[in-house]
Structures are given as C-alpha cells and as structure tokens.
Scaffold this active site. Structure first.
Site, mmCIF file in Angstrom:
data_model
loop_
_atom_site.group_PDB
_atom_site.id
_atom_site.type_symbol
_atom_site.label_atom_id
_atom_site.label_comp_id
_atom_site.label_asym_id
_atom_site.label_seq_id
_atom_site.Cartn_x
_atom_site.Cartn_y
_atom_site.Cartn_z
ATOM 1 N N GLY A 1 0.823 -1.215 0.000
ATOM 2 C CA GLY A 1 0.000 0.000 0.000
ATOM 3 C C GLY A 1 0.847 1.250 0.000
ATOM 4 C CG ASN A 2 0.879 4.366 -2.537
ATOM 5 O OD1 ASN A 2 2.085 4.194 -2.669
ATOM 6 N ND2 ASN A 2 0.055 4.367 -3.552
ATOM 7 N NE ARG A 3 4.839 7.334 5.262
ATOM 8 C CZ ARG A 3 5.889 8.029 5.699
ATOM 9 N NH1 ARG A 3 7.094 7.695 5.306
ATOM 10 N NH2 ARG A 3 5.745 9.033 6.517
#
Ligand code: C5P
Length: 220
Positions: free
Chosen positions: A29-31
């Site tokens: 996932g992305n931050r």
C-alpha cells in the site's frame, strides 16, 4: 446567501491509499492518511456541491453531507469511480497503488528455514485518473495530485499533459511539516498556462483555497 460556483455541481473525489493484497494477512500500500481528499470533500459539501467520495482504507469520519463509498484495492476504486460517473468535476486525491501482486495467495505465505529472500511479482494497476480524464462527456474539470520527492514542476507538468488533466496539485513529499499523515500541507497548482503557490497551512484551509482555484478554472 451568495451562491458559490460549485453549488449544485456533482464532485467525485477519490481519497486515501489502496491496499493490494498479497495473502490473507499482508498487502502492498501507499502511505496516505486520506486527509487532503477528505478536507476537499468536506469543504466542497460546505459550498453546496453534491459530493461523492470514493475512499480507500482510512481512519477518518465521513464529512457531513458527503456520500462515501469504501473500497480497498485499485481495481475496486476504479470500478466505484467509473460507476459514480457522470460528474461535473473529478478530483483524484487518492494515492493509488501503481502495482498489485499478480496473484493473491489463498493462504498465508510462510517463511521457511532455507528461504532468505522472497519475490512477489507485481503488475501495473489501471490509471484511474487518466481513464476518467479520457471520458470527456460530462466532465468540466479533471484535477490530479502529484506527490513528488524531487523535480516537482517537471513531473507535475508531465502529468498535466500525459493524463490530459485540467489542473495538477503538486506536493513535495519527504520534507517535514506537510504531506503524508500531516494535518498541514503546502502545494503548487499547475495548469496549462499558469501556476499558483499555496504556502503551508492546514489541509482544511488549503482545501478551501484549492476549491476557490477550481471554481476560477471552471469559469476560465
Ligand atoms: O502518476 P502518478 O501516480 O504520480 O499520478 C498521481 C495522480 O494520478 C493522482 O491524482 C492519483 O490519484 C492518480 N492515479 C490514479 N490511478 C493510478 C495511479 C495514480 O488515478 N493507478
């Protein structure tokens, strides 16, 4: 009360990260906290726009007056966004994962005594923003975000052209006092023949200022 340029318009906003599952307990996932997209949704609803918020997994309350659709993966976000069209304005504020595992393992991947490395093959996700921007029927304005660690203007202007956007909101990330997870943010907006710098402020205040610019670009 004075009517605002966004009053009654349908705004479709994507926000938050996407989670791409590797196995039943892990993901890529992305931050992204989702705060910028949620601040835009709250501010737009406050101006009388009809707001649909397609949200990845975040820890935020739904802003009042906003229709929220929860999704997890980039594929689900694409589906929800395309289903929510037509809209007058699309704001792609989500940090969509660029890659997703080719396969989701049905069972938890186990480490073994002799495996010191693990390779997970990732494949590209669809570019939701570019796909929306290509559907020109009802859309009056398509806005993208660009979070960059370097060469911010070069990459932001590149996205404007490549994805056929009307406006790109660029943030420098990896510096303190803004960006991911922070309540504050600074940005520079780029459009074909102009730009505007927004000095660091709260995401709520920045959202109000960005919507004022969006209203101006709508009328340009
Ligand atoms: O190319 P890049 O991912 O940096 O572009 C960022 C912009 O594109 C953001 O507005 C983001 O929401 C959107 N995007 C998208 N679908 C993707 C990747 C990015 O809509 N798969």
């Amino acid at each position: 009360p004075e009517t605002h340029a966004l009053q009654g318009l349908r705004l479709l906003i994507s926000a938050g990260p996407t989670y791409e599952d590797i196995d039943p307990v892990r993901y890529v996932g992305n931050r992204s906290s989702g705060k910028m997209g949620y601040a835009l949704a709250a501010a737009a609803a406050g101006l009388g726009a009809q707001v649909v918020l397609v949200s990845g997994p975040v820890q935020l309350p739904t802003p009042s007056g906003v229709q929220r659709i929860d999704v997890r993966s980039a594929a689900q976000m694409r589906e929800a966004v395309l289903n929510a069209l037509p809209a007058d304005i699309y704001i792609g504020a989500a940090a969509v994962s660029d890659y997703t595992p080719r396969q989701v393992a049905a069972q938890k991947l186990k480490k073994t005594a002799d495996s010191q490395s693990l390779v997970i093959e990732l494949v590209r996700t669809p570019d939701i923003l570019a796909e929306v921007a290509a559907q020109t029927q009802s859309l009056k304005l398509v806005v993208g975000f660009a979070a960059e660690t370097h060469d911010v203007e070069k990459y932001a202007r590149g996205k404007l052209v490549d994805k056929r956007l009307d406006l790109v909101i660029a943030n420098q990330v990896g510096i303190s006092g803004g960006g991911f997870e922070s309540d504050n943010n600074a940005a520079t907006a780029f459009w074909q023949d102009g730009e505007q710098v927004f000095p660091a402020t709260s995401k709520r205040e920045l959202a109000e200022q960005l919507l004022a610019l969006i209203a101006r670009r709508l009328q340009a």
